[in-house]
Design an enzyme around this catalytic site. Structure first.
Site, short mmCIF file in Angstrom:
data_model
loop_
_atom_site.label_atom_id
_atom_site.label_comp_id
_atom_site.label_asym_id
_atom_site.label_seq_id
_atom_site.Cartn_x
_atom_site.Cartn_y
_atom_site.Cartn_z
N LYS A 52 7.09 -12.25 -43.47
CA LYS A 52 7.90 -11.02 -43.59
C LYS A 52 9.33 -11.29 -43.13
O LYS A 52 10.29 -10.84 -43.76
CB LYS A 52 7.26 -9.88 -42.77
CG LYS A 52 5.96 -9.38 -43.41
CD LYS A 52 5.16 -8.44 -42.53
CE LYS A 52 3.81 -8.16 -43.19
NZ LYS A 52 2.95 -7.25 -42.43
N GLN A 96 2.39 -4.94 -36.61
CA GLN A 96 1.39 -5.75 -37.31
C GLN A 96 -0.01 -5.42 -36.77
O GLN A 96 -0.24 -5.39 -35.56
CB GLN A 96 1.72 -7.24 -37.13
CG GLN A 96 0.82 -8.18 -37.92
CD GLN A 96 1.00 -8.06 -39.44
OE1 GLN A 96 2.03 -7.62 -39.94
NE2 GLN A 96 -0.02 -8.44 -40.18
N ASP A 119 5.67 0.58 -43.75
CA ASP A 119 4.31 0.20 -44.16
C ASP A 119 3.63 1.33 -44.95
O ASP A 119 2.63 1.11 -45.62
CB ASP A 119 3.45 -0.08 -42.91
CG ASP A 119 3.22 -1.56 -42.67
OD1 ASP A 119 3.29 -2.34 -43.63
OD2 ASP A 119 2.97 -1.93 -41.50
N1 GUN Z 1 -2.23 -6.37 -41.24
C1 GUN Z 1 -2.68 -6.77 -42.45
N2 GUN Z 1 -1.92 -6.23 -43.44
C2 GUN Z 1 -0.98 -5.48 -42.82
C3 GUN Z 1 0.10 -4.69 -43.32
O1 GUN Z 1 0.34 -4.53 -44.51
N3 GUN Z 1 0.84 -4.06 -42.37
C4 GUN Z 1 0.59 -4.19 -41.04
N4 GUN Z 1 1.38 -3.54 -40.18
N5 GUN Z 1 -0.40 -4.92 -40.55
C5 GUN Z 1 -1.17 -5.56 -41.45
#
Ligand code: GUN
Length: 291
Positions: A52, A96, A119
């Site tokens: 990211k 996350q 998100d």
């Molecule tokens: N863990 C796995 N996929 C995601 C996601 O798209 N966003 C977040 N915040 N955590 C994750």
């Protein structure tokens, strides 16, 4: 059969976003800014967050990584979220997941200001999606809709079956597929669905999002169907350096020849989920969701 190339489309979208960032900076404004909160040292989470941050760099966003150890308290995390909510130099942030067991993920998600929830997990954003208001849409549903649009796949009046009713994939996707710009007739299938095979076989667009490797077989797919595979299960493999490989929810070798379009795993939906975060952060920077 046309193979839907998620990697190529994701790369095109990144180029479009990078161009928009250039335009924003030329008008004298600052670059869009995304922050990520990472708790602990889970291998998967470390990798996802590193991607990211790298994606931000590629398109010209500013990024900030905020790290906590596994023993962080819920209160400490909530204080940081409050700080980021009020930080005007930041367009959006994510926490996350998963989080350590002593922290309530739902409480954390709901503490994020919906205006910065890139998100798209906050109930306000989910609710706005359901009633057709501008909203931050979560990564996988966004990626699938974008692939359908960019391949000009006809959706109006089509029967769409979504296998799986998770909060971040099946359920929001089913809502988006039935909205006015898409106009599909949607059925959400799950573990209690009767005659799943027959139902899948009636689908013009079949979305497999149940997390069961190679679940969808040839006899579950209609000739000419569009098949979208959301599965990403890591299975052991002695053919790869890492010792594992990704398997989708669709038995690709059996199903592909029957389809008009199909997404591969890897290289289909997966790469699209990463650009979603960039897309939402750009929307936030441009104040396009909450005006
Ligand atoms: N863990 C796995 N996929 C995601 C996601 O798209 N966003 C977040 N915040 N955590 C994750």
């Amino acid at each position: 059969m046309i193979l839907i190339d998620g990697k190529k489309i994701a790369s095109e979208i990144k180029q479009e976003i990078a161009q928009e960032v250039k335009n924003i900076i030329e008008t004298g404004k600052r670059a869009p800014h995304l922050a990520a909160i990472l708790v602990g040292h889970d291998g998967g989470s470390e990798t996802y967050v590193a991607y990211k941050i790298k994606d931000c760099e590629v398109v010209g966003f500013k990024s900030t990584l905020v790290r906590f150890e596994d023993d962080v308290t819920e209160e400490e995390l909530l204080n940081k979220i409050n700080e980021l909510n009020n930080d005007d130099s930041l367009d959006g942030f994510i926490v996350q997941l998963p989080l350590p067991k002593h922290i309530s993920e739902q409480k954390i998600i709901e503490a994020i200001d919906p205006k910065k929830d890139v998100d798209g997990f906050h109930p306000i954003n989910v609710g706005r999606t359901v009633i057709g208001l501008p909203s931050f849409v979560s990564a996988t549903p966004f990626g699938i809709i974008e692939l359908l649009k960019r391949y000009n796949i006809e959706t109006s009046g089509k029967n769409c079956v979504v296998i799986g009713r998770s909060n971040i994939v099946g359920r929001p996707l089913s809502v988006l597929m039935s909205q006015k710009s898409i106009n599909a007739t949607v059925t959400v299938a799950h573990s209690r669905t009767k005659d799943l095979k027959g139902l899948c076989k009636s689908a013009d667009i079949l979305v497999a999002a149940l997390g069961s490797p190679e679940f969808v077989k040839e006899d579950m797919v209609k000739e000419g169907a569009v098949v979208i595979d959301v599965g990403t299960t890591r299975v052991k493999s002695d053919q790869t350096k890492s010792g594992w490989k990704l398997k989708g929810d669709v038995l690709f070798e059996e199903v592909a020849d029957k389809c008009s379009y199909i997404t591969p795993v890897p290289g289909g939906v997966g790469p699209m989920t990463r650009v979603s975060l960039l897309h939402n952060t750009l929307l936030s920077a441009k104040k396009e969701i909450y005006k």
